[in-house]
Design an enzyme around this catalytic site. Structure first.
Site, short mmCIF file in Angstrom:
data_model
loop_
_atom_site.label_atom_id
_atom_site.label_comp_id
_atom_site.label_asym_id
_atom_site.label_seq_id
_atom_site.Cartn_x
_atom_site.Cartn_y
_atom_site.Cartn_z
N ARG A 34 0.87 -1.40 0.11
CA ARG A 34 -0.10 0.24 -0.38
C ARG A 34 0.89 1.44 -0.22
NH1 ARG A 34 -4.41 -2.80 -1.71
NH2 ARG A 34 -5.45 -4.26 0.14
N HIS A 42 -8.80 -8.17 -13.80
CA HIS A 42 -9.20 -7.87 -12.92
C HIS A 42 -11.04 -8.51 -13.85
CE1 HIS A 42 -11.68 -7.87 -8.48
NE2 HIS A 42 -12.47 -7.27 -10.11
N ASP A 78 -2.92 -12.59 -4.26
CA ASP A 78 -3.93 -12.04 -3.74
C ASP A 78 -3.51 -11.08 -3.10
OD1 ASP A 78 -5.64 -9.21 -4.75
OD2 ASP A 78 -7.12 -10.41 -5.19
N HIS A 114 -5.66 -5.41 4.67
CA HIS A 114 -6.41 -4.77 5.41
C HIS A 114 -6.25 -3.74 6.80
CE1 HIS A 114 -8.38 -3.27 1.54
NE2 HIS A 114 -8.61 -5.16 1.34
O1 DOR Z 1 -10.26 -9.02 -2.96
C1 DOR Z 1 -9.61 -7.46 -3.79
N1 DOR Z 1 -8.34 -6.84 -2.98
N2 DOR Z 1 -9.89 -7.69 -4.40
C2 DOR Z 1 -9.20 -7.01 -5.75
O2 DOR Z 1 -8.92 -6.53 -6.38
C3 DOR Z 1 -8.49 -5.80 -4.44
C4 DOR Z 1 -7.38 -6.18 -3.83
C5 DOR Z 1 -7.45 -4.98 -2.84
O3 DOR Z 1 -6.49 -4.35 -3.29
O4 DOR Z 1 -7.70 -4.71 -1.03
#
Ligand code: DOR
Length: 420
Positions: free
Chosen positions: A56, A171, A297, A301
Site C-alpha cells: 500500500r 481483473h 492476491d 487491510h
Molecule cells: O479482494 C481484493 N482486494 N480484490 C481486489 O481485486 C483488490 C484487492 C485490494 O486491493 O484490496
C-alpha cells in the site's frame, strides 16, 4: 530438493557460493570456512514468485508499506513479488514506479517488480503511457480491483501492450452484474441476505478478452480466477496456441463461500469465495495446467476496515505468509501433487511474464531459494505476522507446513526465529 525447471525431486546436497548455486559438492571439496547446514526432513525449492501482491505504499502505509510487505513476502518464501498498481496515487507513470523500486532497493531482501496500470488512475477511460512504464522496468499492466469493461479500450490496451511485449492482466468482473455485491451469488448469500456476485460476471469478461487476445495475439493473463465457468475458455485458448495464462489464489483453492457464514469479514474478497464445485474445478485445473500458477492476491487491510459491518468491510485477504501452509493441505489430501504445487509457485509463475527467467536450483543459477518444514505446525498470530495487517481467515488457526528460511541472491532474507 524439488526443482521443477529440471524435473528434479530428490535428496541432494547443495553448495552455494558468491550468491550462486554450485550444485552438489564433491568429497573433500568443501572449504573449512564453509557454513554447513543440516536440513534433513526439509524441502528446498527455488524461491517463490508472486505475480499478485498489493503493497500500500505510496498512500496507505498504515495497511502495508514496502518494508513490511517485503518482510512478509520473505517469511512466506517469496523471493520475487509483483505489486499491483492500485496504490495512492496509482502507479500509472514512471515517477511512481521508480520511487517504488528505489524504496524496495533500500529495504533489500525479496525482489519487487512493480506492475503498472492499464488506464490512467484506474479510471477505465484512457490508456496509461505504456512505453514510459516499460522503460521504467514494468513488464505487466493491470487495473486490478477494477475491470477494463470497455471493449474498445481493452482491444487498444492489448494492441499497445504487444508492441512493448508487456503482459495485460485483467481483473475479470462485469461491474454491471456485480452492483452492490457482497459475496458469491448462491444459496449461502440468499440465506445471509447479502447481494450476490454471479460467476457469469467473470466468465463473460474472460470469454470476451480471449476473443480480443485472439485478434491481437498478445499476452493476456486472468487474475485471481474464481469461477468454474471461466476454465473451458482458458483451456480452449491454450489449445489454440494463444498466449493466455491464468492464476488462482490460495484462498480460492482452499475455501468456499461457506466460510463467510457468520459474516466473517476476513473472508470478504473480490472475486468472492465460491462453491465447492468451483473450488474443486480450480484445483483440478491447476493440477492439469489449465491454470498456470498460484498468486496470493495479498490484500492487507487494517482492523478499522475489517472489524465492522460486513457491508462496510473492505475486500481482500492477507496472503503472503499463509500461502504455503494452506496449500500444503491440498497436497496432503491428495488433490495436488507436491511438484505441481512448487512449479505453480515458481517456474510456471515466471513463464507468465515476458522477461523473468524461470527460477531453478541448477548449477550457476542465482541463489534464490526457499526452505520448507512441511510438517511443522504453527499458527499465524497478530504478534508473529510480519505484515502490518492481520486480515486472514487463518489468524490463530493451526497450519501444517511452514517456510523456515528464504534466501535471495545468496543472503538470508528470512530465518524463522526457532530455526537460526
Ligand atoms: O479482494 C481484493 N482486494 N480484490 C481486489 O481485486 C483488490 C484487492 C485490494 O486491493 O484490496
Amino acid at each position: 530438493m524439488i526443482d521443477p525447471a529440471r524435473s528434479v525431486d530428490r535428496v541432494q546436497d547443495l553448495w552455494i557460493e558468491h550468491g550462486r548455486i554450485l550444485g552438489a559438492p564433491q568429497q573433500g571439496q568443501v572449504p573449512e570456512s564453509a557454513e554447513i547446514m543440516d536440513l534433513t526432513g526439509h524441502w528446498i525449492t527455488p524461491g517463490f514468485i508472486d505475480l499478485h501482491t498489493h503493497l500500500r505504499e505510496p498512500g496507505q502505509e498504515y495497511k502495508e508499506d514496502i518494508a513490511s510487505g517485503l518482510r512478509a513476502a520473505a517469511a512466506g518464501g517469496f523471493t520475487t513479488i509483483c505489486t499491483m498498481a492500485n496504490t495512492r496515487p496509482v502507479n500509472d507513470n514512471k515517477s511512481i514506479t521508480l520511487a517504488m523500486k528505489e524504496r524496495a532497493r533500500e529495504v533489500g531482501g525479496t525482489r519487487m517488480i512493480p506492475f503498472g496500470a492499464i488506464t490512467r488512475g484506474l479510471r477505465g477511460e484512457e490508456l496509461a503511457d505504456m512505453g514510459e512504464l516499460r522503460e521504467a522496468g514494468v513488464p505487466a499492466i493491470s487495473d486490478d480491483g477494477r475491470c477494463v469493461t470497455d471493449s474498445a479500450l481493452m482491444l487498444r490496451a492489448l494492441e499497445y501492450a504487444s508492441n512493448f511485449d508487456m503482459l495485460v492482466i485483467q481483473h475479470c468482473e462485469d461491474h454491471c452484474l456485480t452492483q452492490g455485491a457482497q459475496m458469491h451469488d448462491g444459496p449461502t448469500a440468499h440465506r445471509l441476505g447479502l447481494r450476490g456476485w454471479p460467476r457469469e460476471a467473470e466468465d463473460i469478461i474472460v470469454a470476451r478478452d480471449i476473443i480480443l487476445a485472439g485478434r491481437t495475439r498478445s499476452r493476456y493473463h486472468v487474475a485471481h480466477i474464481s469461477s468454474k465457468g471461466s476454465l473451458p475458455w482458458i483451456k480452449e485458448a491454450k489449445d489454440r496456441g494463444l498466449r493466455v495464462t491464468a492464476e488462482v489464489t490460495p484462498h480460492h483453492l482452499a475455501l468456499t463461500d461457506a466460510a463467510v457464514v457468520g459474516y466473517n469479514t476476513f473472508c470478504k474478497v473480490n472475486p468472492p469465495l465460491r462453491e465447492e464445485q468451483d473450488r474443486a474445478a480450480l484445483v483440478q485445473a491447476l493440477q492439469d495446467g489449465t491454470i498456470d500458477c498460484i498468486a496470493t492476491d495479498h490484500a492487507p487491510h487494517s482492523s478499522m476496515e475489517k472489524e465492522c459491518e460486513f457491508e462496510q468491510a473492505s475486500v481482500g485477504i492477507n496472503g503472503l505468509e499463509t500461502a504455503l501452509g494452506t496449500l500444503l493441505a491440498l497436497v496432503r489430501n491428495g488433490e495436488l501433487s507436491a511438484t505441481r504445487l512448487v512449479e505453480a509457485l515458481t517456474t510456471s509463475a515466471a513463464r507468465c511474464l515476458p522477461d523473468l527467467p524461470a527460477p531453478s536450483l541448477a548449477d550457476g543459477a542465482p541463489a534464490d531459494l526457499t526452505v520448507i518444514a512441511p510438517d511443522l505446525e504453527w499458527s499465524p498470530t497478530k504478534n508473529t505476522l510480519r505484515s502490518r495487517s492481520h486480515n486472514t481467515p487463518w489468524l490463530d488457526q493451526r497450519l501444517r507446513g511452514v517456510v523456515t528460511r528464504t534466501m535471495v541472491g545468496g543472503n538470508w532474507a528470512h530465518i524463522r526465529p526457532d530455526h537460526d
